[in-house]
Structures are given as C-alpha cells and as structure tokens.
Scaffold this motif. Sequence first.
Motif, PDB file in Angstrom:
ATOM      1  N   GLU A  89      -4.159  23.695 102.950  1.00 40.54           N
ATOM      2  CA  GLU A  89      -5.430  24.102 102.334  1.00 40.54           C
ATOM      3  C   GLU A  89      -5.259  25.356 101.479  1.00 40.54           C
ATOM      4  N   GLY A  90      -4.503  26.313 102.012  1.00 41.69           N
ATOM      5  CA  GLY A  90      -4.259  27.554 101.273  1.00 41.69           C
ATOM      6  C   GLY A  90      -3.469  27.306  99.991  1.00 41.69           C
ATOM      7  N   ILE A  91      -2.475  26.403 100.070  1.00 45.47           N
ATOM      8  CA  ILE A  91      -1.666  26.088  98.885  1.00 45.47           C
ATOM      9  C   ILE A  91      -2.518  25.391  97.831  1.00 45.47           C
ATOM     10  N   GLU A  92      -3.380  24.451  98.270  1.00 48.62           N
ATOM     11  CA  GLU A  92      -4.267  23.757  97.326  1.00 48.62           C
ATOM     12  C   GLU A  92      -5.191  24.744  96.626  1.00 48.62           C
ATOM     13  N   ASN A  93      -5.696  25.731  97.376  1.00 50.17           N
ATOM     14  CA  ASN A  93      -6.577  26.745  96.786  1.00 50.17           C
ATOM     15  C   ASN A  93      -5.812  27.601  95.778  1.00 50.17           C
ATOM     16  N   ASP A  94      -4.562  27.956  96.115  1.00 48.67           N
ATOM     17  CA  ASP A  94      -3.717  28.724  95.191  1.00 48.67           C
ATOM     18  C   ASP A  94      -3.485  27.944  93.899  1.00 48.67           C
ATOM     19  N   LEU A  95      -3.277  26.636  94.034  1.00 49.44           N
ATOM     20  CA  LEU A  95      -3.050  25.795  92.854  1.00 49.44           C
ATOM     21  C   LEU A  95      -4.292  25.742  91.971  1.00 49.44           C
TER      22      LEU A  95
END
Length: 358
Positions: A89-95
């Motif tokens: 979830e955190g990586i998707e938000n960063d993207l």
Amino acid sequence: MFDKLEDILFRYEEVLKELSEPEVLNDQPRYQRLMKEQADLEPIVEKYKEYKTVKAGIEDSLAMLEEETDEELRELAKEELSDCRGQIEGIENDLRILLLPKDPNDDKNVIVEIRAGAGGDEAALFAADLYRMYSRFAESNRWKIDTMNSNENGIGGFKEIVFMINGLGAYSKLKYESGVHRVQRIPATESGGRIHTSTATVAIMPEVEEVEVELDMNDCKFDVFRASGNGGQCVNTTDSAVRLTHIPTGIVISCQDEKSQLKNKDKALKVLRARLYELERAKAHDAEAEARRSQIGTGDRSEKIRTYNYPQGRVTDHRIKLTLHKLDSIIGGDLDELLNSLIAADQAAKLANMNENV
C-alpha cells in the motif's frame, strides 16, 4: 496507473540504450537532454521495480500456502505474505505521488523578495532574520546566494531585500514560502517588556530565461543613480545603481549591490522577467493566482501564513495547522521538517483531487 508505469519503464530502457550510443556522446545537447530525462524517470522506475518485487513476493507466498503441507514452511510463507502486504500500500501511494504532474519550475533557481510589513523598525529586523534564515538554509543545501538589492534601516534591519538562490531544486523547496510571516516577541528597544507583533512579506519567484518571457526593451526605462548605504569603497562614488521601470505594468525595480552599472542592469532585468512571468501565470491560472495573492498579501498583521512566537519558542504554519516547538533551529535555517510537511500536504491535496477526477 500500471499501463503508464510500463510505458515509463520501456522509455527508461530506451533512454539508457541511447545514452550508450557513440553518436549521442558526441552530441552534447542531446546527451544532456537524455541525462535529464533519465534522472527524472529513474525514481519512478526504481519504485516500480520495488513494487514488482513485492508483488511477486505476495504471489510466491500465496502459491506456497496453496501447495505446501509442511507447517513450518507454511508459517514462513504467512510471515512473508503479511510483510509484503504491509509494504504494498505504501509503495502504491509513493508511485501515485511520483506520477503527479511535475511543476516545470521545480528545478529552477529562485528570486526571493522580503519586505518589512507592519511594525516599523521591528518589522525590518524581522525581515533581516528571515533573510538569514533562508541564507543558512541555502548554505546547508550548498546553494549560492546572490544579493540583488537591499534597503537597510540603519539598525541592522531591512526595509526590503531581494536576492537570488542558485541551486538545483531551490524552487521546489521554497515555493511554499510566499506569504506573510508574523513574529511575536519583545523588541530590544521595548523597556516595558511587552510583546509586539510585526510582519514581513516573502515572495518566491522562479528564475526565468530570456526565451520564456517576451520583453520589449522599448518598454523599459533605465535611470542610473549613486548607490546609498554600505557598499564598499567604490560603490557609493559612481552612478552604478540602476532603477528599471517597466512602462506597461508600472513595475519598478532598483538594483545597487554591484559596483558595475551593467551587472546591476542585468540583475534588474532578471527580477523583471520573474515578475512578468508571475503575471502571465496569474492570467493563465486564475484560481491559483487568487490563492497566491491572498498568501502574499500586503504585510498586514491579519494576513498571515506563519507565526514565529519567541516567548513560547514555537513556529506555527497556519495553512497546514502545524506547530513545531523548535523556533531557534528553524530561524537558524533548519527548515527541512517544516518544508517537507508542506510538500506532503500539497501532494496529499493533489492526490485527493486526482482521485476525485478519476
């Protein structure tokens, strides 16, 4: 989103391939353009590769849970699955943040204008404090400062000071500083120990190249005069100071910090281009321009974006309702926490707006 990321990954690999070609190395303008494109794409590509690795970890763990009968291995798979799901979830938000449209001015140098507002001499001293704060922040980032014009009040304060900060990404960090800054403290001249409130206005403008703004020199009137104030042995003895008036807009800019009339003229033109660029942006983006005008204001006590309260040792940014009890370090140039919070709030607002429009 993922189709776009695949396109970016494909383009990134194309750029790397082009950069390795001998003919590109011999074409410096093209080489520089490709290097910049690589630098812009690389953070997105690295984060997307991280996403794919974690996603593969989830799929492997699910497959293991389906096939494996050994309880110990199943427990390891469950731990791996939980860890990967916690990251995704955190990586998707960063993207999503990395895919937000980039401000084309973010990498530019900035022209900073600080003017004393309400509060007389105390406001001028506060303007000098803000100048030192931004100077120390610039030094910590190894950015260069170039004073363009200053008007001192005789006791160490500035009625006005204009300077340029030269450094990659200066505008991306400092663009949120435009507005009215308010200080609450006991002035050194106050015998009764009463707390006074004073203000200073800050305007942040990106440096503009000549080709970005159409400027007719017939619209510019130059007057030269003898520089005033402390300027070294020669600066006050010749007519080196320049006053530039832009006739169509009525903008007046004075520059007197250089001994050379030519250098002062060049600096005045840089400030004029930046101001004209801001006017053009205001016409193109009415809503954004209205918000910016309300931030910059007039220096009145009621129009504020940030308060520096000395008795309580706190700094409050009213736009994001953030209070930090570290006034000494902030006024000493430690702006990272404050600026990063503003950047994060801006990104969150843009993401929310983007989701609404999907």
